[in-house]
Design a protein around this motif. Structure first.
Motif, PDB file in Angstrom:
ATOM      1  N   SER A 262       0.831  -1.210   0.000  1.00  0.00           N
ATOM      2  CA  SER A 262       0.000   0.000   0.000  1.00  0.00           C
ATOM      3  C   SER A 262       0.863   1.256   0.000  1.00  0.00           C
ATOM      4  N   PHE A 263       1.928   1.249   0.798  1.00  0.00           N
ATOM      5  CA  PHE A 263       2.829   2.396   0.798  1.00  0.00           C
ATOM      6  C   PHE A 263       3.532   2.542  -0.550  1.00  0.00           C
ATOM      7  N   GLN A 264       3.876   1.430  -1.159  1.00  0.00           N
ATOM      8  CA  GLN A 264       4.529   1.489  -2.461  1.00  0.00           C
ATOM      9  C   GLN A 264       3.632   2.173  -3.489  1.00  0.00           C
ATOM     10  N   ALA A 265       2.345   1.825  -3.493  1.00  0.00           N
ATOM     11  CA  ALA A 265       1.409   2.472  -4.408  1.00  0.00           C
ATOM     12  C   ALA A 265       1.289   3.960  -4.102  1.00  0.00           C
ATOM     13  N   MET A 266       1.292   4.307  -2.819  1.00  0.00           N
ATOM     14  CA  MET A 266       1.200   5.727  -2.457  1.00  0.00           C
ATOM     15  C   MET A 266       2.442   6.491  -2.903  1.00  0.00           C
ATOM     16  N   PHE A 267       3.614   5.871  -2.777  1.00  0.00           N
ATOM     17  CA  PHE A 267       4.838   6.522  -3.242  1.00  0.00           C
ATOM     18  C   PHE A 267       4.772   6.761  -4.752  1.00  0.00           C
ATOM     19  N   ILE A 268       4.235   5.791  -5.483  1.00  0.00           N
ATOM     20  CA  ILE A 268       4.100   5.944  -6.932  1.00  0.00           C
ATOM     21  C   ILE A 268       3.232   7.151  -7.264  1.00  0.00           C
ATOM     22  N   VAL A 269       2.125   7.304  -6.551  1.00  0.00           N
ATOM     23  CA  VAL A 269       1.210   8.410  -6.801  1.00  0.00           C
ATOM     24  C   VAL A 269       1.862   9.744  -6.455  1.00  0.00           C
ATOM     25  N   ILE A 270       2.566   9.800  -5.324  1.00  0.00           N
ATOM     26  CA  ILE A 270       3.190  11.053  -4.896  1.00  0.00           C
ATOM     27  C   ILE A 270       4.288  11.467  -5.868  1.00  0.00           C
ATOM     28  N   ILE A 271       5.132  10.524  -6.249  1.00  0.00           N
ATOM     29  CA  ILE A 271       6.244  10.850  -7.144  1.00  0.00           C
ATOM     30  C   ILE A 271       5.738  11.152  -8.545  1.00  0.00           C
ATOM     31  N   ILE A 306      29.737  -2.600   0.073  1.00  0.00           N
ATOM     32  CA  ILE A 306      28.559  -2.274   0.868  1.00  0.00           C
ATOM     33  C   ILE A 306      27.704  -3.522   1.029  1.00  0.00           C
ATOM     34  N   ASP A 307      27.326  -3.817   2.260  1.00  0.00           N
ATOM     35  CA  ASP A 307      26.486  -4.964   2.550  1.00  0.00           C
ATOM     36  C   ASP A 307      25.108  -4.784   1.897  1.00  0.00           C
ATOM     37  N   PRO A 308      24.522  -5.857   1.323  1.00  0.00           N
ATOM     38  CA  PRO A 308      23.212  -5.719   0.679  1.00  0.00           C
ATOM     39  C   PRO A 308      22.138  -5.160   1.606  1.00  0.00           C
ATOM     40  N   GLY A 309      22.184  -5.538   2.886  1.00  0.00           N
ATOM     41  CA  GLY A 309      21.211  -4.992   3.831  1.00  0.00           C
ATOM     42  C   GLY A 309      21.371  -3.503   4.022  1.00  0.00           C
ATOM     43  N   GLN A 310      22.626  -3.040   4.101  1.00  0.00           N
ATOM     44  CA  GLN A 310      22.874  -1.610   4.226  1.00  0.00           C
ATOM     45  C   GLN A 310      22.453  -0.863   2.969  1.00  0.00           C
ATOM     46  N   LEU A 311      22.697  -1.489   1.815  1.00  0.00           N
ATOM     47  CA  LEU A 311      22.291  -0.859   0.562  1.00  0.00           C
ATOM     48  C   LEU A 311      20.777  -0.711   0.494  1.00  0.00           C
ATOM     49  N   GLU A 312      20.045  -1.721   0.972  1.00  0.00           N
ATOM     50  CA  GLU A 312      18.588  -1.633   0.980  1.00  0.00           C
ATOM     51  C   GLU A 312      18.115  -0.516   1.897  1.00  0.00           C
ATOM     52  N   ASN A 313      18.764  -0.368   3.058  1.00  0.00           N
ATOM     53  CA  ASN A 313      18.403   0.718   3.967  1.00  0.00           C
ATOM     54  C   ASN A 313      18.698   2.078   3.352  1.00  0.00           C
ATOM     55  N   LEU A 314      19.817   2.173   2.633  1.00  0.00           N
ATOM     56  CA  LEU A 314      20.145   3.424   1.950  1.00  0.00           C
ATOM     57  C   LEU A 314      19.118   3.752   0.878  1.00  0.00           C
ATOM     58  N   GLN A 315      18.642   2.732   0.185  1.00  0.00           N
ATOM     59  CA  GLN A 315      17.612   2.954  -0.818  1.00  0.00           C
ATOM     60  C   GLN A 315      16.331   3.488  -0.182  1.00  0.00           C
ATOM     61  N   LYS A 316      15.945   2.914   0.961  1.00  0.00           N
ATOM     62  CA  LYS A 316      14.733   3.382   1.643  1.00  0.00           C
ATOM     63  C   LYS A 316      14.900   4.815   2.112  1.00  0.00           C
ATOM     64  N   ALA A 317      16.070   5.139   2.642  1.00  0.00           N
ATOM     65  CA  ALA A 317      16.314   6.517   3.079  1.00  0.00           C
ATOM     66  C   ALA A 317      16.271   7.474   1.890  1.00  0.00           C
ATOM     67  N   PHE A 318      16.816   7.031   0.765  1.00  0.00           N
ATOM     68  CA  PHE A 318      16.814   7.865  -0.432  1.00  0.00           C
ATOM     69  C   PHE A 318      15.393   8.106  -0.924  1.00  0.00           C
ATOM     70  N   PHE A 319      14.576   7.049  -0.922  1.00  0.00           N
ATOM     71  CA  PHE A 319      13.178   7.202  -1.333  1.00  0.00           C
ATOM     72  C   PHE A 319      12.434   8.147  -0.390  1.00  0.00           C
ATOM     73  N   GLY A 320      12.671   8.001   0.904  1.00  0.00           N
ATOM     74  CA  GLY A 320      12.024   8.895   1.863  1.00  0.00           C
ATOM     75  C   GLY A 320      12.386  10.339   1.627  1.00  0.00           C
ATOM     76  N   GLY A 321      13.670  10.584   1.367  1.00  0.00           N
ATOM     77  CA  GLY A 321      14.097  11.952   1.079  1.00  0.00           C
ATOM     78  C   GLY A 321      13.459  12.496  -0.190  1.00  0.00           C
ATOM     79  N   LEU A 322      13.332  11.641  -1.217  1.00  0.00           N
ATOM     80  CA  LEU A 322      12.707  12.083  -2.464  1.00  0.00           C
ATOM     81  C   LEU A 322      11.233  12.443  -2.253  1.00  0.00           C
ATOM     82  N   ILE A 323      10.551  11.635  -1.463  1.00  0.00           N
ATOM     83  CA  ILE A 323       9.130  11.904  -1.227  1.00  0.00           C
ATOM     84  C   ILE A 323       8.955  13.237  -0.500  1.00  0.00           C
ATOM     85  N   ILE A 324       9.789  13.487   0.487  1.00  0.00           N
ATOM     86  CA  ILE A 324       9.727  14.775   1.183  1.00  0.00           C
ATOM     87  C   ILE A 324      10.006  15.912   0.215  1.00  0.00           C
ATOM     88  N   LEU A 325      11.003  15.710  -0.663  1.00  0.00           N
ATOM     89  CA  LEU A 325      11.348  16.737  -1.642  1.00  0.00           C
ATOM     90  C   LEU A 325      10.185  17.006  -2.580  1.00  0.00           C
TER      91      LEU A 325
END
Length: 350
Positions: A262-271, A306-325
């Motif tokens: 559900s959040f993924q769909a909302m991110f799609i709409v916002i972006i 970079i550990d795959p888990g850390q990379l996934e967390n970085l991706q989530k942080a990046f998406f969060g920053g984009l949504i705020i932007l």
């Protein structure tokens, strides 16, 4: 949402200078998608990139019809997708004489009925409180499909598996077949959605979104418009859920349609842009392709350090920053930027 983006898009499309270019571009895109891609695309591109991109675009469209056009916030996209997937599965299982397209359509209609039930509180409440009720429906339906084995034909893992995908005796089990099934479904639903948002019903939704009290004063049936928006949005999400289960994953359980979906769909709409049909495809492309790009960049720059888990967390942080932007700088999303670019290319009107 302001009316700037639709106005800009209408101006660009009405400009004779770009009208024939727009028509030619759509024809070329259709030929590319329906003919060239199935023949030239690899199984990886078809299965892992294009099919999920199309399905997520459809899920974003369903949410956008309810939230972007009618102004009814919802966090129940995953629940509506699950309702459509489980309904289609049971129709194909218990009524095997039904053709696949009919089962997809009926599964979407059942999801639409679920959407109407979930949308009933919108007749009394709005805003954050309505969002909370759709969130409750998300958790309830996920629990329901996991708790009662009838929905999954008493599977020990509570999962459902795709039946044989075929239309009029032609198998769709190949990567190209599943892609064409998804593409055709998405194209048809999108065409209907475009007609709908430009119809009287779509104008009523936008009037309710802008100010429901004023809409009621001028004679618009607000309650009916809200429930119609929930029905249509859930119907589209239900078809997306069926395709996600059968054309993409092949086997799913209710956790595949969790709150994250559900959040993924909302991110799609916002972006992509609220109140924009095209924006759903732009947002879905952003969501699907950006992680792949980040993985390739991380591999090229850091060589796997970079550990795959850390990379996934970085991706989530990046998406969060984009949504705020986007919420701060461009609340109308990437679709508004594209509309302004078309207007700039068209030049001043005579």
């Amino acid at each position: 949402m302001s009316s700037e983006s639709p106005r800009l898009a209408a101006t660009a499309l009405a400009t004779p200078r770009l009208g024939w270019l727009w028509t030619a571009a759509l024809a070329a895109l259709a030929a590319l998608a329906f003919v060239v891609v199935p023949l030239a695309g690899s199984d990886y591109w078809l299965n892992a990139i294009l099919v999920p991109f199309l399905i997520l675009s459809l899920a974003g469209l369903g949410l956008n019809l309810t939230m972007g056009y009618a102004g009814q916030p919802s966090l129940g996209t995953g629940a509506f997708m699950a309702a459509g997937a489980y309904a289609t599965y049971n129709l194909l299982l218990r009524l095997p004489f039904l053709p696949l397209p009919v089962s997809l359509l009926l599964g979407g209609l059942i999801a639409g009925v679920v959407g109407v039930v979930v949308g009933l509180p919108s007749l009394r409440i709005k805003g954050f409180y309505l969002l909370a009720t759709t969130l409750a429906a998300q958790f309830f339906l996920e629990w329901l499909f996991n708790q009662y084995g009838w929905f999954s034909n008493y599977s020990s893992s509570s999962s459902i598996s795709a039946p044989r995908l075929e239309i009029f005796g032609h198998s769709l089990s190949t990567a190209a077949g599943r892609y064409l099934l998804t593409l055709t479904s998405v194209a048809l639903v999108t065409a209907v959605a475009l007609r709908l948002v430009r119809s009287q019903a779509g104008r009523r939704w936008m009037a309710v979104r802008d100010m429901d009290t004023a809409a009621a004063v001028i004679g618009i049936p607000v309650a009916r418009a809200k429930l119609q928006a929930f029905f249509v949005g859930a119907f589209v999400c239900g078809i997306a859920g069926s395709l996600w289960a059968f054309a993409y994953l092949g086997t799913v359980d209710a956790r595949s349609f969790s709150l994250d979906r559900s959040f993924q769909a909302m991110f799609i709409v916002i972006i992509g842009g609220l109140g924009s049909v095209l924006g759903n495809y732009i947002g879905a492309a952003f969501i699907v392709l950006l992680p792949i790009l980040l993985n390739h960049l991380a591999g090229a720059l850091f060589g796997g350090a970079i550990d795959p888990g850390q990379l996934e967390n970085l991706q989530k942080a990046f998406f969060g920053g984009l949504i705020i932007l986007f919420l701060i700088k461009e609340p109308d999303g990437l679709a508004a930027l594209l509309a302004r670019a078309r207007t700039w290319l068209a030049g001043p009107r005579p």
